[in-house]
Write an enzyme that holds these catalytic residues in place. Structure first.
Site, PDB file in Angstrom:
ATOM      1  CB  CYS A  92      26.808   3.884  -8.868  1.00 19.47           C
ATOM      2  SG  CYS A  92      28.493   3.257  -8.891  1.00 19.47           S
ATOM      3  CG  HIS A 134      27.006   2.540 -14.538  1.00 21.30           C
ATOM      4  ND1 HIS A 134      26.261   3.515 -13.912  1.00 21.30           N
ATOM      5  CD2 HIS A 134      27.819   2.013 -13.570  1.00 21.30           C
ATOM      6  CE1 HIS A 134      26.619   3.579 -12.641  1.00 21.30           C
ATOM      7  NE2 HIS A 134      27.545   2.678 -12.399  1.00 21.30           N
ATOM      8  CD  GLU A 135      28.895  -1.723 -13.767  1.00 22.23           C
ATOM      9  OE1 GLU A 135      29.903  -1.372 -13.133  1.00 22.23           O
ATOM     10  OE2 GLU A 135      27.747  -1.613 -13.297  1.00 22.23           O
ATOM     11  CG  HIS A 138      32.473   2.030 -12.420  1.00 19.82           C
ATOM     12  ND1 HIS A 138      32.638   2.967 -11.433  1.00 19.82           N
ATOM     13  CD2 HIS A 138      31.183   1.621 -12.324  1.00 19.82           C
ATOM     14  CE1 HIS A 138      31.499   3.121 -10.768  1.00 19.82           C
ATOM     15  NE2 HIS A 138      30.592   2.308 -11.294  1.00 19.82           N
TER      16      HIS A 138
HETATM   17 NI    NI Z   1      28.606   1.961 -10.730  1.00 21.04          NI
END
Ligand code: NI
Length: 177
Positions: A92, A134-135, A138
């Site tokens: 990341c 993954h995003e 966030h």
């Molecule tokens: Ni990330």
């Protein structure tokens, strides 16, 4: 276009929950363009607005080798996920130098809008499936290290805080020289 500073774990702003975008205007296009430039420069394959301290549901991704498949996801939702799961070593841009295995659905279908506000659906697999999930984490205020054991997470936190202190010291020295 301009490069945006990327927040580093354990910055508490990485845990803010992003709001849906309601206005599709020039400002949004500029944000997506700046995020793309920041991602390519880093370099990385994905970036969520949360990481540049903008708490709106905007993601840019390009998993191609030639950097010619930029995708912008605004207000993304996962509308289907496979039962099959896969483990990928994730990294990341907000957790520099750290990679560790995270298990997620192997394939997902994502519904989102582009920077113009046009709705699209995309079937994702492989790295693209990993990256979009993954995003999207966030945007919910979740960093991938939260999937790891508390012991590993604390080690990562300590390491990054130490690096940050050392960087600050070096910057101070430069100013004084
Ligand atoms: Ni990330």
């Amino acid at each position: 276009m301009s490069l945006l500073p990327i927040l580093r774990y354990p910055d508490p702003r990485l845990h803010k929950v992003a709001k849906p975008v309601t206005v599709f205007d020039e400002r949004l296009k500029r944000l997506a363009a700046d995020m793309a430039e920041t991602m390519y420069d880093a370099p990385g394959v994905g970036l969520a607005a949360t990481q540049v301290d903008v708490h709106e549901q905007v993601i840019v991704i390009d998993v191609s080798d030639a950097h010619d498949e930029l995708r912008v996801f605004v207000n993304p939702e996962i509308v289907w996920a496979s039962d099959e799961r896969q483990v990928y070593d994730e990294g990341c841009l907000s957790v520099p130098g750290i990679y560790d295995g995270v298990e997620r659905p192997a394939r997902v279908r994502v519904k989102a809008k582009d920077a113009e506000g046009k709705v699209f659906e995309l079937d994702c697999e492989g790295l693209l499936a990993v990256c979009i999930q993954h995003e999207m984490d966030h945007l919910k205020g979740k960093v991938f290290v939260e999937y790891l054991s508390p012991l590993k997470r604390n080690r990562i936190k300590t390491k990054l805080l130490k690096e940050e202190r050392e960087q600050k010291k070096q910057q101070t020295k430069k100013v004084a020289a």
